[in-house]
Enzyme design. Structure first.
Site, PDB file in Angstrom:
ATOM      1  N   LEU A  55       0.831  -1.203   0.000  1.00 44.48           N
ATOM      2  CA  LEU A  55       0.000   0.000   0.000  1.00 44.48           C
ATOM      3  C   LEU A  55       0.868   1.256   0.000  1.00 44.48           C
ATOM      4  O   LEU A  55       0.717   2.116  -0.863  1.00 44.48           O
ATOM      5  CB  LEU A  55      -0.925   0.015   1.218  1.00 44.48           C
ATOM      6  CG  LEU A  55      -1.788   1.263   1.398  1.00 44.48           C
ATOM      7  CD1 LEU A  55      -2.765   1.411   0.235  1.00 44.48           C
ATOM      8  CD2 LEU A  55      -2.552   1.224   2.722  1.00 44.48           C
ATOM      9  N   TRP A  95       8.479   0.429   1.859  1.00 40.80           N
ATOM     10  CA  TRP A  95       8.311  -0.063   3.234  1.00 40.80           C
ATOM     11  C   TRP A  95       7.483  -1.354   3.240  1.00 40.80           C
ATOM     12  O   TRP A  95       6.670  -1.565   4.131  1.00 40.80           O
ATOM     13  CB  TRP A  95       7.647   0.971   4.151  1.00 40.80           C
ATOM     14  CG  TRP A  95       8.099   2.378   3.992  1.00 40.80           C
ATOM     15  CD1 TRP A  95       7.333   3.461   3.721  1.00 40.80           C
ATOM     16  CD2 TRP A  95       9.451   2.867   4.097  1.00 40.80           C
ATOM     17  NE1 TRP A  95       8.111   4.593   3.640  1.00 40.80           N
ATOM     18  CE2 TRP A  95       9.413   4.247   3.867  1.00 40.80           C
ATOM     19  CE3 TRP A  95      10.685   2.261   4.343  1.00 40.80           C
ATOM     20  CZ2 TRP A  95      10.545   5.046   3.883  1.00 40.80           C
ATOM     21  CZ3 TRP A  95      11.829   3.065   4.351  1.00 40.80           C
ATOM     22  CH2 TRP A  95      11.741   4.433   4.132  1.00 40.80           C
ATOM     23  N   ASP A 102      -7.799  -3.983   8.592  1.00 41.23           N
ATOM     24  CA  ASP A 102      -8.369  -4.380   9.881  1.00 41.23           C
ATOM     25  C   ASP A 102      -7.643  -5.617  10.413  1.00 41.23           C
ATOM     26  O   ASP A 102      -7.294  -5.674  11.602  1.00 41.23           O
ATOM     27  CB  ASP A 102      -9.867  -4.659   9.710  1.00 41.23           C
ATOM     28  CG  ASP A 102     -10.500  -5.182  10.988  1.00 41.23           C
ATOM     29  OD1 ASP A 102     -10.508  -4.447  11.980  1.00 41.23           O
ATOM     30  OD2 ASP A 102     -10.974  -6.337  10.975  1.00 41.23           O
ATOM     31  N   GLN A 140      14.918   1.545  30.644  1.00 39.78           N
ATOM     32  CA  GLN A 140      15.271   2.338  31.830  1.00 39.78           C
ATOM     33  C   GLN A 140      15.614   1.430  33.012  1.00 39.78           C
ATOM     34  O   GLN A 140      16.601   1.650  33.725  1.00 39.78           O
ATOM     35  CB  GLN A 140      14.094   3.261  32.186  1.00 39.78           C
ATOM     36  CG  GLN A 140      14.406   4.300  33.239  1.00 39.78           C
ATOM     37  CD  GLN A 140      15.275   5.424  32.690  1.00 39.78           C
ATOM     38  OE1 GLN A 140      15.359   5.609  31.471  1.00 39.78           O
ATOM     39  NE2 GLN A 140      15.948   6.147  33.555  1.00 39.78           N
ATOM     40  N   GLU A 142       0.161   0.214   9.955  1.00 43.69           N
ATOM     41  CA  GLU A 142      -1.279  -0.109   9.818  1.00 43.69           C
ATOM     42  C   GLU A 142      -2.151   1.024  10.337  1.00 43.69           C
ATOM     43  O   GLU A 142      -3.152   0.792  11.014  1.00 43.69           O
ATOM     44  CB  GLU A 142      -1.625  -1.425  10.536  1.00 43.69           C
ATOM     45  CG  GLU A 142      -0.691  -2.592  10.335  1.00 43.69           C
ATOM     46  CD  GLU A 142      -0.326  -2.870   8.906  1.00 43.69           C
ATOM     47  OE1 GLU A 142      -0.790  -2.141   8.004  1.00 43.69           O
ATOM     48  OE2 GLU A 142       0.456  -3.787   8.656  1.00 43.69           O
ATOM     49  N   GLY A 143      -1.781   2.230  10.013  1.00 41.47           N
ATOM     50  CA  GLY A 143      -2.491   3.406  10.488  1.00 41.47           C
ATOM     51  C   GLY A 143      -1.772   3.959  11.703  1.00 41.47           C
ATOM     52  O   GLY A 143      -1.718   3.300  12.737  1.00 41.47           O
TER      53      GLY A 143
END
Lengths: 390, 86
Positions: free
Chosen positions: A134, A166, A246, A343, A370-371
């Site tokens: 995409l 990507w 999704d 940490q 994915e968003g």
């Protein structure tokens, strides 16, 4: 033209179906094969072929596919549990499962009987690996900005041009699910890697998921026949992308839960071992606070994931928003706790080969893919306004 | 009313958009409610609620434009014995 979509070489004789995987078997697989190898894979920037084969033998590539297509018919809840366990050991491997899952799901949901016969058995067994294409150099979440085009070709079929980048698993995948601008909106195409005009350029040295074999894929006048189109065209074509993303978010949410669990495991062990001023780190209230938050968040994220999976299994449309929320919560929690894990480990957490350092780098990626989490916040807030604004 | 196909579809849409006042014959696309996310939810709802699978070639805009059109789509795809009142 049609030879570019001819079926792959004849499949080998059918092997006995592996037992249906579940959380327990995925956990055992992860502890046996991923945990010991994850650092080396991260360093080398690849998941080796023998491990890819083992994943297939364990039935982990697409267990949710029905047995008739070569899967085990596992529920979506179980799929989430499997991806969590894999993600606990190696986010790169889980990323390969994610994109493969997306391709398999899209094929199962939208594929014609011919497309299913042609591709599903190989994908289910892992003889063929899928990748989701995409993102582009100039477009990520903004699908309206996609520059890749699929134009009707003379004599029928499609002519594909553009560059995707990507692409997780792109170096290794055999079948690309490519989203492109068609004549009346975004369409999805199944593109074999060996199609003429496909060029794969490895991308190395990423911040996280370094072994996920990312690539830039260029499509130059790739001719595809009409059978390459997956799913509907026209107004419903966007649903292919929505549904596929999704599943990707669901898997990333699961992988994020796995990252939190890995951080928790590492921190519990380290703080029990390490002393300061003669006392174990675990006796320090500030350390206890960090571990408390990890325990709480991993359980909360796991419940959100399970709820999204349960809704998927029920076919309930509410799963889409539930998955957005699970991915948002789990990925932000993973990034936060991976930072705390470094940490807690101090310099050891920053050292070469540190598992928590790898989790830290991988967790950051979960907030983007994915968003991005900014997109997720916009979507979740829009839902709030729809439902609760008077 | 709530037992009918059209009422259940209407209930689903108005539950998602409580502010909207939609009739069975109103073009929901013209109201600006439809995006790919809602379209996916709508298809999932229709398939799951009425036990049908909508073939790719029947995912047409006109079949989702109104509640009435969706009801007719459901009745076309549902097994004959199961077709209820509209």
């Amino acid at each position: 033209m049609t030879d570019q979509l001819t079926a792959p070489a004849a499949a080998p004789a059918a092997l006995p179906a592996p037992p249906a995987p579940d959380r327990a078997s995925a956990r055992a697989f992860t502890d046996a094969h991923l945990v010991p190898a994850a650092e080396e894979m991260d360093r080398r920037g690849a998941v080796p072929e023998d491990l890819l084969t083992l994943i297939g033998e364990a039935g982990l590539w697409a267990p949710f596919l029905p047995p008739a297509l070569g899967g085990s018919g596992t529920s979506m809840v179980t799929l989430g549990e499997i991806h969590e366990e894999i993600g606990r050991g190696c986010s790169s491997t889980r990323s390969l499962l994610t994109v493969h899952t997306m391709v398999c799901w899209a094929l199962h949901r939208w594929g014609t009987p011919e497309q299913l016969r042609r591709w599903a058995p190989g994908l289910a067994a892992g003889r063929l690996l899928g990748a989701f294409c995409l993102s582009e150099p100039g477009a990520g979440s903004d699908t309206a900005a996609l520059a890749t085009t699929a134009a009707p070709a003379d004599g029928g079929g499609w002519l594909l041009n553009g560059t995707k980048t990507w692409i997780t698993g792109g170096q290794r995948a055999d079948l690309y699910l490519v989203f492109a601008q068609g004549p009346s909106g975004t369409i999805a195409l199944l593109v074999p890697r060996r199609a003429r005009g496909v060029r794969v350029t490895p991308i190395e040295g990423m911040l996280g998921t370094r072994a996920a074999m990312l690539a830039e894929i260029t499509f130059s006048d790739v001719r595809l026949d009409s059978r390459a189109l997956l799913g509907p065209s026209g107004f419903a074509s966007g649903m292919v992308l929505t549904g596929t993303l999704d599943l990707g978010r669901y898997s990333v949410a699961a992988g994020s839960v796995g990252i939190i669990q890995a951080c928790l495991d590492a921190c519990a062990a380290h703080t029990a071992r390490r002393t300061v001023g003669g006392s174990p780190l675990r006796d320090l209230p500030l350390i206890q606070a960090k571990l408390t938050d990890m325990v709480t968040d991993v359980r909360a994220a796991r419940l959100l994931l399970a709820e999204a999976g349960r809704l998927k299994d029920a076919g309930d449309a509410a799963t889409i928003m539930a998955t957005w929320i699970a991915k948002y919560f789990a990925s932000t929690a993973a990034a936060r706790h991976a930072s705390e894990a470094v940490q807690i480990h101090g310099a050891l957490g920053c050292a070469p080969g540190s598992p928590v350092a790898r989790c830290y780098r991988d967790a950051k990626v979960m907030e983007i893919i994915e968003g991005s989490n900014e997109i997720q916040r916009m979507t979740i807030a829009a839902e709030a306004h729809r439902r609760w604004t008077p | 009313m709530s037992d009918t196909t059209s009422a259940r579809i209407l209930d689903f849409i108005t539950a998602r958009f409580p502010q909207a006042e939609i009739t069975e014959t109103e073009d929901i696309f013209s109201l600006g409610y439809i995006n790919s996310l809602f379209a996916m939810e709508l298809v999932m709802f229709v398939e799951n609620t009425f036990g049908i699978r909508i073939p790719n070639d029947q995912l047409r805009l006109d079949d989702f434009r109104t509640v009435k059109a969706m009801t007719e789509l459901v009745n076309r795809l549902r097994p004959a014995a199961a077709v209820p009142t509209a």
